[in-house]
Write a protein that holds these residues in place. Structure first.
Motif, PDB file in Angstrom:
ATOM      1  N   THR A   1      -9.738 -21.974 -20.521  1.00 29.61           N
ATOM      2  CA  THR A   1      -9.716 -21.954 -19.059  1.00 29.61           C
ATOM      3  C   THR A   1      -9.824 -20.540 -18.508  1.00 29.61           C
ATOM      4  N   LEU A   2      -9.388 -19.577 -19.296  1.00 33.04           N
ATOM      5  CA  LEU A   2      -9.303 -18.171 -18.895  1.00 33.04           C
ATOM      6  C   LEU A   2      -8.253 -17.932 -17.816  1.00 33.04           C
ATOM      7  N   ASP A   3      -7.502 -18.966 -17.451  1.00 36.15           N
ATOM      8  CA  ASP A   3      -6.367 -18.798 -16.548  1.00 36.15           C
ATOM      9  C   ASP A   3      -5.146 -18.451 -17.377  1.00 36.15           C
ATOM     10  N   LEU A   4      -4.291 -17.615 -16.830  1.00 29.70           N
ATOM     11  CA  LEU A   4      -3.080 -17.214 -17.534  1.00 29.70           C
ATOM     12  C   LEU A   4      -1.843 -17.935 -17.021  1.00 29.70           C
ATOM     13  N   GLU A   5      -1.928 -18.481 -15.825  1.00 28.68           N
ATOM     14  CA  GLU A   5      -0.808 -19.192 -15.214  1.00 28.68           C
ATOM     15  C   GLU A   5      -1.266 -20.585 -14.793  1.00 28.68           C
ATOM     16  N   PRO A   6      -0.404 -21.576 -14.931  1.00 31.10           N
ATOM     17  CA  PRO A   6      -0.750 -22.924 -14.475  1.00 31.10           C
ATOM     18  C   PRO A   6      -1.097 -22.931 -12.987  1.00 31.10           C
ATOM     19  N   LYS A   7      -1.946 -23.859 -12.614  1.00 33.57           N
ATOM     20  CA  LYS A   7      -2.333 -24.019 -11.213  1.00 33.57           C
ATOM     21  C   LYS A   7      -1.304 -24.874 -10.488  1.00 33.57           C
ATOM     22  N   SER A   8      -1.154 -24.614  -9.193  1.00 29.58           N
ATOM     23  CA  SER A   8      -0.277 -25.445  -8.363  1.00 29.58           C
ATOM     24  C   SER A   8      -1.087 -26.625  -7.834  1.00 29.58           C
ATOM     25  N   LEU A   9      -0.385 -27.625  -7.343  1.00 30.32           N
ATOM     26  CA  LEU A   9      -1.061 -28.786  -6.770  1.00 30.32           C
ATOM     27  C   LEU A   9      -1.911 -28.374  -5.575  1.00 30.32           C
ATOM     28  N   GLU A  10      -1.440 -27.438  -4.788  1.00 27.03           N
ATOM     29  CA  GLU A  10      -2.194 -26.954  -3.625  1.00 27.03           C
ATOM     30  C   GLU A  10      -3.497 -26.273  -4.067  1.00 27.03           C
ATOM     31  N   GLU A  11      -3.423 -25.410  -5.084  1.00 27.29           N
ATOM     32  CA  GLU A  11      -4.632 -24.761  -5.607  1.00 27.29           C
ATOM     33  C   GLU A  11      -5.598 -25.801  -6.163  1.00 27.29           C
ATOM     34  N   TRP A  12      -5.052 -26.776  -6.863  1.00 27.04           N
ATOM     35  CA  TRP A  12      -5.879 -27.786  -7.499  1.00 27.04           C
ATOM     36  C   TRP A  12      -6.540 -28.687  -6.469  1.00 27.04           C
ATOM     37  N   ARG A  13      -5.888 -28.876  -5.339  1.00 26.14           N
ATOM     38  CA  ARG A  13      -6.476 -29.679  -4.253  1.00 26.14           C
ATOM     39  C   ARG A  13      -7.753 -29.020  -3.744  1.00 26.14           C
ATOM     40  N   GLY A  14      -7.773 -27.694  -3.646  1.00 19.79           N
ATOM     41  CA  GLY A  14      -8.988 -26.986  -3.238  1.00 19.79           C
ATOM     42  C   GLY A  14     -10.111 -27.190  -4.231  1.00 19.79           C
ATOM     43  N   TRP A  15      -9.781 -27.153  -5.514  1.00 21.76           N
ATOM     44  CA  TRP A  15     -10.783 -27.411  -6.558  1.00 21.76           C
ATOM     45  C   TRP A  15     -11.307 -28.836  -6.429  1.00 21.76           C
ATOM     46  N   PHE A  16     -10.409 -29.786  -6.252  1.00 21.08           N
ATOM     47  CA  PHE A  16     -10.784 -31.196  -6.123  1.00 21.08           C
ATOM     48  C   PHE A  16     -11.716 -31.402  -4.926  1.00 21.08           C
ATOM     49  N   ASP A  17     -11.371 -30.797  -3.804  1.00 22.65           N
ATOM     50  CA  ASP A  17     -12.160 -30.965  -2.581  1.00 22.65           C
ATOM     51  C   ASP A  17     -13.573 -30.399  -2.697  1.00 22.65           C
ATOM     52  N   ALA A  18     -13.796 -29.498  -3.633  1.00 24.32           N
ATOM     53  CA  ALA A  18     -15.132 -28.921  -3.835  1.00 24.32           C
ATOM     54  C   ALA A  18     -16.021 -29.830  -4.683  1.00 24.32           C
ATOM     55  N   HIS A  19     -15.491 -30.968  -5.110  1.00 22.38           N
ATOM     56  CA  HIS A  19     -16.245 -31.894  -5.955  1.00 22.38           C
ATOM     57  C   HIS A  19     -16.534 -33.203  -5.231  1.00 22.38           C
ATOM     58  N   ASN A  20     -17.485 -33.931  -5.815  1.00 27.59           N
ATOM     59  CA  ASN A  20     -18.008 -35.177  -5.242  1.00 27.59           C
ATOM     60  C   ASN A  20     -18.663 -34.927  -3.884  1.00 27.59           C
ATOM     61  N   VAL A  21     -19.157 -33.703  -3.724  1.00 25.78           N
ATOM     62  CA  VAL A  21     -20.026 -33.326  -2.609  1.00 25.78           C
ATOM     63  C   VAL A  21     -21.211 -32.576  -3.213  1.00 25.78           C
ATOM     64  N   ASP A  22     -22.305 -32.586  -2.524  1.00 23.51           N
ATOM     65  CA  ASP A  22     -23.521 -31.917  -2.996  1.00 23.51           C
ATOM     66  C   ASP A  22     -23.823 -32.364  -4.429  1.00 23.51           C
ATOM     67  N   ASN A  23     -24.153 -31.414  -5.285  1.00 24.15           N
ATOM     68  CA  ASN A  23     -24.460 -31.745  -6.680  1.00 24.15           C
ATOM     69  C   ASN A  23     -23.297 -31.350  -7.593  1.00 24.15           C
ATOM     70  N   HIS A  24     -22.084 -31.637  -7.145  1.00 25.31           N
ATOM     71  CA  HIS A  24     -20.875 -31.286  -7.887  1.00 25.31           C
ATOM     72  C   HIS A  24     -19.985 -32.513  -8.110  1.00 25.31           C
ATOM     73  N   PRO A  25     -20.439 -33.459  -8.932  1.00 20.26           N
ATOM     74  CA  PRO A  25     -19.635 -34.661  -9.163  1.00 20.26           C
ATOM     75  C   PRO A  25     -18.424 -34.396 -10.047  1.00 20.26           C
ATOM     76  N   LEU A  26     -17.461 -35.273  -9.931  1.00 14.71           N
ATOM     77  CA  LEU A  26     -16.239 -35.237 -10.732  1.00 14.71           C
ATOM     78  C   LEU A  26     -15.920 -36.673 -11.142  1.00 14.71           C
TER      79      LEU A  26
END
Length: 126
Positions: A29-54
């Motif tokens: 992952t190259l991340d050193l610290e776990p993600k928070s639910l709030e951070e992960w929500r931003g990642w989630f919202d960037a998907h299933n739009v345009d050509n970025h399916p999840l």
């Protein structure tokens, strides 16, 4: 029986748990610290739009893993290039789920005229 379907907001915590397991126990992952639910929500919202399916693989009533196509770079010229990521929960590894998810999303990418290149930088324990 495994089922592949589009990720839904109700999957968010399970997706985060799978990712954070890799943050804490892997290196890809190259991340050193776990993600928070709030951070992960931003990642989630960037998907299933345009050509970025999840998509998720559901097995035994749980999210066994997920696959996504994400923005590769923010530059306009990279709009048709996506990065493939696949993560499988520790209880579901070595069952062919990662391969099934990757095959599925690559078919989706081929059918999407907006996607011309798929890049995969790492693959996690399949």
């Amino acid at each position: 029986m495994m089922k592949i379907r589009k990720a839904e907001m109700g999957d968010l915590q399970e997706l985060l748990d799978i990712y954070n397991y890799e943050v804490l126990n892997g290196v890809a992952t190259l991340d050193l610290e776990p993600k928070s639910l709030e951070e992960w929500r931003g990642w989630f919202d960037a998907h299933n739009v345009d050509n970025h399916p999840l998509y998720v693989a559901e097995s035994e009533g749980r999210v066994a893993g997920y696959v996504s196509l994400s923005s590769y770079r923010e530059k306009e010229a990279y709009r048709s290039t996506v990065e493939l990521s696949v993560y499988i929960g520790p209880d579901f590894r070595r069952q062919g789920i990662a391969s099934a998810l990757m095959e599925f999303i690559l078919q989706e990418a081929r059918a999407d005229e907006r996607t011309h290149n798929v890049v995969s930088l790492s693959l996690i324990h399949i």
